[in-house]
Design a protein around this motif. Structure first.
Motif, short mmCIF file in Angstrom:
data_model
loop_
_atom_site.label_atom_id
_atom_site.label_comp_id
_atom_site.label_asym_id
_atom_site.label_seq_id
_atom_site.Cartn_x
_atom_site.Cartn_y
_atom_site.Cartn_z
N PRO A 198 28.07 32.50 10.13
CA PRO A 198 28.43 31.17 9.48
C PRO A 198 28.20 30.40 10.62
N MET A 199 28.65 30.32 11.87
CA MET A 199 28.48 29.52 13.08
C MET A 199 26.91 28.85 13.18
N GLU A 200 26.13 30.00 13.10
CA GLU A 200 24.61 29.63 13.32
C GLU A 200 24.18 28.84 11.81
N LYS A 201 24.72 29.28 10.58
CA LYS A 201 24.40 28.62 9.34
C LYS A 201 24.81 27.16 9.44
N GLY A 202 25.99 26.89 10.10
CA GLY A 202 26.55 25.64 10.31
C GLY A 202 25.50 24.64 11.17
N MET A 203 25.04 25.46 12.29
CA MET A 203 24.15 24.69 13.26
C MET A 203 22.83 24.27 12.86
N TYR A 204 22.34 25.40 12.07
CA TYR A 204 20.97 25.03 11.16
C TYR A 204 21.09 23.92 10.16
N ALA A 205 22.46 23.74 9.62
CA ALA A 205 22.42 22.69 8.53
C ALA A 205 22.54 21.40 9.50
N ALA A 206 23.51 21.35 10.55
CA ALA A 206 23.62 20.10 11.43
C ALA A 206 22.20 19.59 11.90
N ALA A 207 21.33 20.63 12.16
CA ALA A 207 20.18 20.40 12.69
C ALA A 207 19.02 19.53 11.70
N ALA A 208 19.11 20.31 10.33
CA ALA A 208 18.45 19.81 9.32
C ALA A 208 18.96 18.46 8.69
N ALA A 209 20.13 18.15 8.97
CA ALA A 209 20.76 16.74 8.47
C ALA A 209 20.49 15.70 9.31
N ASP A 210 20.04 16.05 10.67
CA ASP A 210 19.71 15.18 11.81
C ASP A 210 18.38 14.29 11.68
#
Ligand code: HEM
Length: 146
Positions: free
Chosen positions: A134-146
């Motif tokens: 889930p931590m990595e999922k959150g990081m991927y989502a944050a990167a995609a939102a950038d």
């Protein structure tokens, strides 16, 4: 993870400290042999000189040693997740890594790797995977939102 399994994981620490690097070296050899598609994800020179094996062995031992105090591992876990995101680790790769980690523990510990020991380590791995994924999922989502 059951209390009994935590005790088992902790009881295998001395043997793992002796065999830690052997376990991770076996792990990489077998996993990358069966899954050559993962090979390019791992830094080749780190693998050759054993740096990778030492890092992963260290993480496993730190985790096992602090299994009752996962909060102490907070920043280490975050660092692992960030390294994973850098090399695009995917959630569906966790079962592969888990399988070869357990096979390596089994191969190196021999008779000491009873079914209970393997089951306890499987539970410990699953617990850490449930934090990292889930931590990595959150990081991927944050990167995609950038
Ligand atoms: C609970 C499971 C896992 C743990 C405890 C773990 C632990 C670690 C640690 C400690 C590092 C080094 C981080 C650093 O030095 O910054 C690392 C890096 C890495 N991990 Fe994991 N990992 C896990 C699952 C996975 C999975 C499922 C994959 C998918 C193939 C993976 C692939 C990698 C790769 C490619 C690196 C970077 C290696 C390099 O630069 O050569 N890991 N991991």
């Amino acid at each position: 993870m059951l209390d009994q399994q935590k005790k088992i994981v902790q009881s295998t620490l001395p043997a793992l400290k002796v065999h830690g690097e052997e376990i991770t070296r076996y792990f990489y050899q077998e996993m990358l042999g069966a899954h050559p598609e993962l090979r390019s994800m791992f830094n080749a020179s780190d693998q050759a000189d054993g740096t990778q094996a030492k890092r992963l062995a260290g993480a496993i031992l730190a985790y096992a040693g602090n299994i009752d105090r996962l909060d102490l591992l907070g920043s280490a876990v975050n660092q692992i997740a960030r390294s994973h995101v850098r090399v695009h680790v995917q959630a569906d790769q966790y079962p592969i890594v888990g399988k070869y980690l357990l096979l390596a523990i089994k191969a190196v510990l021999g008779d000491a790797a009873t079914p209970e020991v393997i089951e306890a380590w499987g539970a410990a791995y699953a617990q850490l995977a449930d934090i990292l994924i889930p931590m990595e999922k959150g990081m991927y989502a944050a990167a995609a939102a950038d």
